[in-house]
Design a protein around this motif. Structure first.
Motif, PDB file in Angstrom:
ATOM      1  N   TRP A   1     -14.812   9.595  -6.514  1.00  0.00           N
ATOM      2  CA  TRP A   1     -15.346  10.879  -6.984  1.00  0.00           C
ATOM      3  C   TRP A   1     -16.331  11.521  -6.072  1.00  0.00           C
ATOM      4  O   TRP A   1     -16.194  12.675  -5.767  1.00  0.00           O
TER       5      TRP A   1
ATOM      6  N   LEU B   1     -10.130  12.155 -11.860  1.00  0.00           N
ATOM      7  CA  LEU B   1     -10.345  10.588 -12.097  1.00  0.00           C
ATOM      8  C   LEU B   1     -10.109  10.214 -13.246  1.00  0.00           C
ATOM      9  O   LEU B   1     -10.247   9.017 -13.515  1.00  0.00           O
TER      10      LEU B   1
ATOM     11  N   VAL C   1     -13.870  16.668 -13.947  1.00  0.00           N
ATOM     12  CA  VAL C   1     -13.664  15.382 -13.623  1.00  0.00           C
ATOM     13  C   VAL C   1     -12.261  14.866 -13.946  1.00  0.00           C
ATOM     14  O   VAL C   1     -11.975  13.618 -13.509  1.00  0.00           O
TER      15      VAL C   1
ATOM     16  N   HIS D   1     -15.838  15.209  -4.680  1.00  0.00           N
ATOM     17  CA  HIS D   1     -16.836  16.292  -5.101  1.00  0.00           C
ATOM     18  C   HIS D   1     -17.867  16.356  -3.983  1.00  0.00           C
ATOM     19  O   HIS D   1     -18.893  15.339  -4.363  1.00  0.00           O
TER      20      HIS D   1
END
Length: 215
Positions: A127, A203, A200, A131
């Protein structure tokens, strides 16, 4: 006509956006809790997935409020996987539903002391890589393992990633909630790392739910 530049308020909100990765056992649930503590701490009991959970309604309400009043997303990162949505959210009485990163195998938290092997550590690294300007709070009692905690502290700045490791027998406390609020909504003049509000979903796909050990 050229688009108007973003307003200062929008930029400020963007800089404050945080994703909270939330564990269950040892964080929301502490079991067993003695009867006296259940009363003094205002705890309640629920049964889910053939387990009894002891939790504080005030802590559950905190996460509802913070996603409604702050630039915050919450993501379940727990071996409960999709049961967080199907069982825990309705039984906790959450008004909001959160995304889930599912446990991809049957290792559970067996490798929590090894950030190279633990599935949750791998999910967090993925993640953070995707990001690259994202700010996150990771809440998990297993972050008490020194090797894992130090690995993330050394790789990511305290302004980008906050680690919270509650004591398993107590879970999140008022002091922890204050830390979360402070990180998600820093006072004027505090350093911030700006980033756009990112989905998100990259993921949180359809990994199969697995059987549970302590999340």
């Amino acid at each position: 006509m050229a688009a108007a530049p973003p307003s200062p308020v929008s930029a400020r909100r963007q800089a404050r956006h945080v994703t909270v990765f939330l564990d269950v056992d040892g964080v929301l649930n502490s079991y067993p809790v003695p009867t006296l503590r259940i009363m003094t701490e205002g705890r309640k009991k629920l049964h889910a997935w053939n387990y009894e959970l002891h939790y504080r309604p005030a802590v559950i309400a905190f996460f509802d409020r913070i996603v409604e009043t702050h630039e915050v997303d919450v993501v379940w990162l727990s071996t409960w996987s999709q049961r967080c949505k199907s069982e825990l959210e309705p039984k906790f009485g959450l008004r909001n539903s959160f995304e889930v990163i599912e446990m991809p195998d049957e290792t559970h938290n067996r490798y929590a002391a090894d950030p190279q092997l633990w599935w949750k550590a791998k999910a967090m690294e993925e993640w953070l890589a995707v990001h690259e300007h994202g700010r996150a709070i990771w809440i998990d009692d297993d972050l008490a393992w020194p090797a894992t905690r130090e690995y993330f502290q050394n790789r990511y700045s305290a302004n980008r990633l906050k680690l919270i490791a509650p004591d398993f027998s107590h879970g999140l406390t008022k002091a922890h909630l204050k830390e979360i609020r402070g990180f998600a909504y820093p006072k004027a003049g505090d350093p911030k790392t700006a980033r756009p509000k990112a989905a998100v979903s990259k993921l949180t796909g359809s990994r199969a739910s697995q059987t549970k050990e302590d999340a």
